[in-house]
Design a protein around this motif. Structure first.
Motif, PDB file in Angstrom:
ATOM      1  N   GLN A   1      44.152  42.280  44.043  1.00 58.04           N
ATOM      2  CA  GLN A   1      43.537  41.997  42.752  1.00 58.04           C
ATOM      3  C   GLN A   1      44.548  41.238  41.897  1.00 58.04           C
ATOM      4  O   GLN A   1      45.666  41.699  41.695  1.00 58.04           O
ATOM      5  N   TYR A   2      44.123  40.075  41.422  1.00 57.65           N
ATOM      6  CA  TYR A   2      45.008  39.242  40.601  1.00 57.65           C
ATOM      7  C   TYR A   2      44.502  39.241  39.162  1.00 57.65           C
ATOM      8  O   TYR A   2      43.357  38.866  38.894  1.00 57.65           O
ATOM      9  N   HIS A   3      45.341  39.687  38.225  1.00 58.14           N
ATOM     10  CA  HIS A   3      44.978  39.715  36.810  1.00 58.14           C
ATOM     11  C   HIS A   3      45.451  38.426  36.146  1.00 58.14           C
ATOM     12  O   HIS A   3      46.650  38.113  36.137  1.00 58.14           O
ATOM     13  N   THR A   4      44.515  37.696  35.565  1.00 60.33           N
ATOM     14  CA  THR A   4      44.866  36.446  34.887  1.00 60.33           C
ATOM     15  C   THR A   4      45.439  36.701  33.500  1.00 60.33           C
ATOM     16  O   THR A   4      46.014  35.789  32.904  1.00 60.33           O
TER      17      THR A   4
ATOM     18  N   SER B   1      41.115  37.598  29.519  1.00 61.19           N
ATOM     19  CA  SER B   1      39.828  38.217  29.799  1.00 61.19           C
ATOM     20  C   SER B   1      38.674  37.460  29.164  1.00 61.19           C
ATOM     21  O   SER B   1      38.826  36.790  28.150  1.00 61.19           O
TER      22      SER B   1
ATOM     23  N   ASP C   1      39.370  40.490  33.696  1.00 58.41           N
ATOM     24  CA  ASP C   1      40.304  39.357  33.757  1.00 58.41           C
ATOM     25  C   ASP C   1      40.798  39.100  35.170  1.00 58.41           C
ATOM     26  O   ASP C   1      41.838  38.476  35.364  1.00 58.41           O
ATOM     27  N   SER C   2      40.074  39.572  36.185  1.00 61.35           N
ATOM     28  CA  SER C   2      40.666  39.560  37.521  1.00 61.35           C
ATOM     29  C   SER C   2      39.879  38.761  38.543  1.00 61.35           C
ATOM     30  O   SER C   2      38.680  38.513  38.392  1.00 61.35           O
TER      31      SER C   2
END
Length: 713
Positions: free
Chosen positions: A65-68, A71, A705-706
């Motif tokens: 899981q990549y959080h940018t 959001s 945001d992911s």
């Protein structure tokens, strides 16, 4: 009823010589890479990967899981090239991550320092990858600019345009200078050209919707196709004289994306409605090339053929998604075809080279308008096959039997115009069904090599009325801020600023308690999500609007009937009518006013025009119904050689996988946030992954945001 195969232009086809290239070349499908928007130039959403299949899909696990850290709503279909995944954040900032691990490679920041480099709040459906030898670029849009950056580092390609970017307004003429022009959807590549979609205002202040091609190496404008023709061009006489000058009519733009047959050099461009969307008294006529499928020579922009889906559109019936390129069997012959799904629930299927419909299309009489000055086109084209994938009528028996205010809904239905899918808007209100969001939406359809199309469909009615705008004298009686609000914001957020959250328009009541002035100022200037920027407002008008919204306007209503106020009122957009608001037809609890299902997933055999299967898609779990309710969905499916149809798109935050042959639900899982985007699937080092963006926000879903990826253990 009259059968139609027009308007088409076969002379252009003969000159171009594409008939000699009719060999049944299979369009490329996605394999290890998912290198283009929606899987390939054919926009088929199809992958040849088979590692994940019907026998093991239930074993899928989230592997990264990549959080940018950014959001909000994300509509991006990520692309994957050489083990790197490229995506966009909620505020249109591209990034690159390791496609196997989710580890960050780079994130882009606007370092041009050029005028107009403002924080963007728009949405993006993805980026474009291009390479020539060692030159590898990512192209994307932000605001009214097309950017080129190095695919390896994320740094600007300074030789492209002006320090790494070029203006999307380059080929739109001088009237576009202060108008809203962005692009939500990735461009389409042909050699060194990128052909660009655009999103414009849908009001009287819309820019021209010209199709533009830019040189990927230099950023220079290469060719322009006029969707509102100039004098001497085909279609000019389908508009009032001089409409192309863009004084109060614009748009007819492609916003949803394109497909391209690179072997033949043909780009297929679906266009939207002319603006203003809901009243055409100032643009009487058929209005070519609005609401068309255009087949253009990709090298030059020359028109080869076209078909118009809606004549003189006054119901915002944009073509909502890129067309699909596929090969079908008709009368024992293989035919390379192009299929277009529509908001109305129709699929139109054509020979890709000649534009000839593969199933008959009837011109059917439709209701007349009762609005002064409007002349609805008397007939509209409806294909005989396939049957519509969305219901076409909404009677009293279709009103939701579980609605606690059912009788109130029935009475509202009786008061409104409701004469089928092409009923014009009226002062007393009109049922628009299928609704303004379809039928089909921006996610589009998937197609497999057997000629089966897989398409999610919304089942939502809208109820909208059309009435005259306030006169200049009436506007002059309002305070400056209220005047700007009334002409600019009220159609979406309502006269009392209460909004319509179920339709995606938030309340602005007490906005000062939730947002700062600077935040709201930026939203007005740059847009957010599907809200356009209001670039045409002067700084004085914006400050007056902010004062009104924040309760700081001291000038009293009714005390502004001065020559200055009249002059300001006269500068407002010229459309003489306005809609009551973008309002879905809902019960008092915010659920669709019609009986279930409220969303479906469809498999349609385009060789025969018959349905293979249809199933319910989505659910409102809080209703505790025995069977899924179905729901609106945004974002499309992925179809695989492993026998799967993979789709998210619903507010209930689920990712679902269905059996391609039968429509049986094989597996589902809850996502970190709702995904209103099309997934992708790819392979790295022999391992197949499914990845998608989870931004939430749309339909009132919580923010996320992911980006997440799933794979077998």
């Amino acid at each position: 009823m009259k059968r139609i195969y027009l308007p088409l232009t076969f002379a252009a086809i003969t000159v171009f010589g594409v008939a000699a290239l009719r060999s049944s070349v299979e369009p490329p499908s996605s394999g290890d890479d998912w290198a283009e928007y929606l899987g390939g130039p054919d926009r088929s959403h199809y992958s040849t990967l088979t590692q994940i299949d019907t026998s093991n899909v239930s074993q899928l696990k989230m592997v990264w899981q990549y959080h940018t850290l950014d959001s909000g709503q994300v509509q991006c279909n990520p692309i994957v090239k050489n083990g790197v995944l490229y995506g966009m954040t909620a505020t249109t900032q591209p990034f690159a991550i390791d496609a196997a691990t989710g580890e960050k490679r780079w994130t882009w920041q606007d370092t041009t320092g050029l005028k107009g480099s403002v924080r963007s709040q728009s949405t993006s459906r993805g980026v474009v990858y291009w390479e020539s030898g060692s030159d590898r670029r990512i192209l994307f849009t932000r605001g009214s600019w097309l950017y080129a950056i190095d695919a390896t580092t994320g740094k600007p390609v300074l030789s492209f345009g002006e320090q790494g970017r070029t203006s999307l307004k380059a080929g739109l003429g001088p009237t576009a200078a202060d108008k809203f022009v962005i692009s939500n959807t990735p461009g389409t590549v042909y050699g060194d050209l990128i052909i660009m979609p655009m999103r414009l205002s849908e009001g009287a202040d819309a820019a021209l919707g010209n199709i533009q091609a830019f040189n990927i190496r230099t950023g220079q404008l290469t060719w322009v196709f006029h969707t509102i023709p100039h004098p001497g061009e085909f279609g000019y006489d389908t508009w009032p004289k001089d409409t192309y000058k863009n004084t109060d009519v614009g748009a007819a733009n492609n916003w949803s994306g394109m497909a391209i047959d690179r072997q033949r050099g043909i780009v297929f461009v679906p266009t939207g409605s002319a603006a203003f969307d809901f009243y055409g008294g100032n643009r009487l006529g058929q209005n070519l090339f609005a609401n068309c499928l255009l087949a253009l020579e990709a090298k030059t922009g020359k028109r080869l053929w076209h078909f118009q889906f809606v004549h003189h559109d006054i119901l915002d019936r944009d073509a909502p998604a890129p067309p699909n390129l596929l090969t079908v069997t008709h009368n024992g012959k293989k035919i390379d075809a192009v299929a277009q799904a529509t908001k109305q629930g129709y699929i139109f299927l054509f020979d890709r080279v000649t534009g000839k419909p593969l199933f008959p299309i009837n011109e059917v009489p439709v209701p007349a308008s009762d609005v002064e000055g409007e002349k609805a086109w008397p007939t509209q084209p409806i294909p005989t096959k396939p049957a519509p994938y969305a219901r076409q009528t909404f009677s009293e028996t279709d009103v939701n039997p579980l609605a606690t205010n059912r009788q109130e809904l029935v009475e509202s239905l009786r008061r409104s115009r409701n004469e089928g899918p092409f009923t014009p808007l009226s002062k007393r209100g009109t049922i628009i069904y299928p609704g303004l969001d379809g039928g089909a939406e921006y996610g589009g359809a998937g197609v497999d090599p057997d000629g089966i199309m897989y398409l999610n469909s919304n089942e939502m009615a809208w109820l909208i009325s059309l009435d005259k705008k306030m006169s200049n004298d009436q506007l002059a009686q309002l305070s400056p801020g209220q005047r700007v609000y009334t002409t600019t914001c009220a159609s979406c957020h309502g006269a009392e600023r209460k909004g319509n959250p179920a339709s995606g328009f938030p309340s602005l009541v007490d906005i000062h308690k939730r947002r700062s002035r600077a935040y709201v100022d930026n939203i007005v200037s740059t847009g957010k999500g599907m809200m356009p920027a209001f670039a045409g407002l002067s700084n004085m008008q914006k400050q007056a609007l902010l004062a009104f919204l924040f309760g700081e306007e001291k000038q009293e209503v009714g005390m502004t009937n001065s020559s200055e106020s009249r002059k300001a009122a006269e500068t407002q957009p010229k459309a003489s009518y306005q809609i009551s608001g973008y309002s879905k037809f809902l019960d008092k609890n915010g659920y669709p006013a019609m009986k279930q299902p409220w969303g479906t997933l469809n498999a349609i055999n385009l060789n025969t025009g018959e349905y293979v299967w249809k199933t319910v898609l989505g659910n409102y779990p809080e209703l505790n119904t025995k069977e899924p309710t179905g729901s609106e969905s945004y974002g499309g499916p992925v179809v695989t050689a492993g026998g799967l149809v993979i789709i998210a798109g619903t507010k209930d935050t689920m990712l679902r996988v269905f059996a391609r042959k039968t429509g049986k639900l094989l597996w589902q899982t809850k996502l970190p946030a709702a995904s209103f985007a099309t997934p992708c699937t790819y392979s790295v080092n022999g391992k197949q992954y499914i990845a998608l963006a989870c931004g939430g926000t749309k339909l009132g879903a919580p923010k996320g945001d992911s980006y997440v990826a799933f794979a077998l253990p």
